[in-house]
Design a protein around this motif. Structure first.
Motif, PDB file in Angstrom:
ATOM      1  N   ALA A 161       0.820  -1.213   0.000  1.00  0.00           N
ATOM      2  CA  ALA A 161       0.000   0.000   0.000  1.00  0.00           C
ATOM      3  C   ALA A 161       0.856   1.266   0.000  1.00  0.00           C
ATOM      4  O   ALA A 161       0.501   2.271  -0.631  1.00  0.00           O
ATOM      5  CB  ALA A 161      -0.936  -0.003   1.204  1.00  0.00           C
ATOM      6  N   ALA A 162       1.980   1.233   0.689  1.00  0.00           N
ATOM      7  CA  ALA A 162       2.850   2.409   0.747  1.00  0.00           C
ATOM      8  C   ALA A 162       3.400   2.742  -0.633  1.00  0.00           C
ATOM      9  O   ALA A 162       3.563   3.927  -0.977  1.00  0.00           O
ATOM     10  CB  ALA A 162       3.987   2.172   1.739  1.00  0.00           C
ATOM     11  N   ARG A 163       3.691   1.722  -1.414  1.00  0.00           N
ATOM     12  CA  ARG A 163       4.217   1.967  -2.757  1.00  0.00           C
ATOM     13  C   ARG A 163       3.152   2.614  -3.642  1.00  0.00           C
ATOM     14  O   ARG A 163       3.450   3.514  -4.431  1.00  0.00           O
ATOM     15  CB  ARG A 163       4.719   0.653  -3.372  1.00  0.00           C
ATOM     16  N   ALA A 164       1.899   2.160  -3.529  1.00  0.00           N
ATOM     17  CA  ALA A 164       0.813   2.761  -4.295  1.00  0.00           C
ATOM     18  C   ALA A 164       0.610   4.220  -3.886  1.00  0.00           C
ATOM     19  O   ALA A 164       0.418   5.108  -4.730  1.00  0.00           O
ATOM     20  CB  ALA A 164      -0.478   1.970  -4.103  1.00  0.00           C
ATOM     21  N   THR A 165       0.659   4.478  -2.588  1.00  0.00           N
ATOM     22  CA  THR A 165       0.499   5.840  -2.091  1.00  0.00           C
ATOM     23  C   THR A 165       1.623   6.737  -2.586  1.00  0.00           C
ATOM     24  O   THR A 165       1.397   7.900  -2.968  1.00  0.00           O
ATOM     25  CB  THR A 165       0.463   5.840  -0.547  1.00  0.00           C
ATOM     26  N   ARG A 166       2.839   6.197  -2.595  1.00  0.00           N
ATOM     27  CA  ARG A 166       3.991   6.979  -3.060  1.00  0.00           C
ATOM     28  C   ARG A 166       3.846   7.315  -4.545  1.00  0.00           C
ATOM     29  O   ARG A 166       4.123   8.453  -4.954  1.00  0.00           O
ATOM     30  CB  ARG A 166       5.277   6.187  -2.802  1.00  0.00           C
ATOM     31  N   LEU A 167       3.427   6.352  -5.359  1.00  0.00           N
ATOM     32  CA  LEU A 167       3.231   6.631  -6.785  1.00  0.00           C
ATOM     33  C   LEU A 167       2.177   7.714  -6.966  1.00  0.00           C
ATOM     34  O   LEU A 167       2.375   8.658  -7.749  1.00  0.00           O
ATOM     35  CB  LEU A 167       2.815   5.357  -7.525  1.00  0.00           C
ATOM     36  N   ALA A 168       1.056   7.592  -6.263  1.00  0.00           N
ATOM     37  CA  ALA A 168      -0.006   8.588  -6.395  1.00  0.00           C
ATOM     38  C   ALA A 168       0.492   9.972  -6.005  1.00  0.00           C
ATOM     39  O   ALA A 168       0.208  10.970  -6.685  1.00  0.00           O
ATOM     40  CB  ALA A 168      -1.201   8.181  -5.546  1.00  0.00           C
ATOM     41  N   SER A 169       1.246  10.058  -4.926  1.00  0.00           N
ATOM     42  CA  SER A 169       1.763  11.348  -4.469  1.00  0.00           C
ATOM     43  C   SER A 169       2.767  11.928  -5.463  1.00  0.00           C
ATOM     44  O   SER A 169       2.747  13.131  -5.749  1.00  0.00           O
ATOM     45  CB  SER A 169       2.427  11.178  -3.098  1.00  0.00           C
TER      46      SER A 169
END
Length: 281
Positions: A161-169
């Motif tokens: 989930a952290a990787r998805a959040t980082r990409l979105a940000s």
């Protein structure tokens, strides 16, 4: 063409024993009238070396450059100078050029390859809202490409989930919002397109990243996996009437772009396609 190899290239990754990259680059060299060698450096299960050591050794040994594949694209971007602002934003590279025994520039032909693959199939059609499954080294350049193609929204899901959040940000813009989703169902809800940017479906990781029960009826799908070409994901989406873009198209176009970077040469793409379709050997 001389007997001496003019361009020595390679591929660094895990589980790359079936990669067709050596064949593509060596055939491209032959068609362009130049000699090319291309070696796999498979690090899967290796305890005696690291990605960093392998990259440095390739540079020191006089290779012109290497491709980088799963799972090292983001790591490579932290190690190699990147001049292109778009590639800096992507934060992952798949092509490294060497000069005088060191890495001098990193590039991302997954980005240009995906855009070319999409346009070849979908022409001028906009992607709409897109579910992007996988936020790693191939998901990031695809997300940027989707934005440039005019996607309305990109919904990202990753088991990390952290990787998805980082990409979105990192990649959201005023023109194209990118949001991380808590599960695949949220990402898929009402989407026009679905992208598999995970290894699921390749010969080492069989299966379908999108459960049949929630796939719905997307207008188009793309699978970054190209070995095999007809993945479970591609087959199921095709049954539901989706326009299907094979990962083979990404493989082909990113390879052509990388070959140009490595050698400074263009290649007849029609001739290369035809040669690749012939039986190996």
């Amino acid at each position: 063409m001389t007997d001496e190899v003019e361009f020595r290239l390679g591929l660094i990754g895990d589980g790359i024993g079936r990669s067709s990259a050596p064949r593509l680059h060596e055939l491209a060299g032959r068609i362009a009238g130049h000699s090319v060698s291309y070696v796999r450096f498979d690090l899967d299960g290796r305890q005696d070396t690291t990605f960093e050591d392998t990259l440095a050794r390739c540079a020191a040994d006089g290779l012109a450059g290497v491709n980088v594949t799963h799972p090292y694209k983001e790591k490579a971007a932290r190690l190699v100078p990147i001049q292109d602002l778009r590639v800096q934003r992507i934060g992952a590279i798949n092509t490294v050029l060497f000069r005088e025994g060191r890495a001098v520039s990193g590039h991302n032909t997954d980005h240009s390859g995906f855009v070319a693959a999409y346009r070849r199939k979908m022409i001028d059609a906009r992607p709409g809202s897109v579910a992007l499954i996988g936020a790693g080294g191939v998901g990031r350049p695809i997300a940027v490409g989707l934005g440039e193609l005019g996607a309305e929204e990109i919904r990202v899901y990753d088991i990390d989930a952290a990787r998805a959040t980082r990409l979105a940000s990192d990649l959201t813009t005023d023109a194209v919002p990118v949001r991380a989703c808590v599960d695949i169902a949220e990402a898929l809800d009402g989407c026009a397109g679905v992208v598999n940017a995970t290894p699921i479906g390749m010969y080492r990781y069989p299966g379908n990243p999108v459960p049949d029960a929630i796939m719905g009826k997307p207008r188009w799908v793309f699978d970054a996996v190209y070995t095999p070409r007809d993945t479970e994901f591609i087959i199921e989406a095709g049954k539901r009437g989706a326009e299907v873009i094979s990962g083979y198209e990404l493989f082909f176009h990113q390879g052509v772009d990388a070959f140009r970077l490595f050698t400074g040469l263009s290649v007849d793409e029609a001739a290369l396609r035809a040669a690749l379709e012939q039986p190996d050997g």
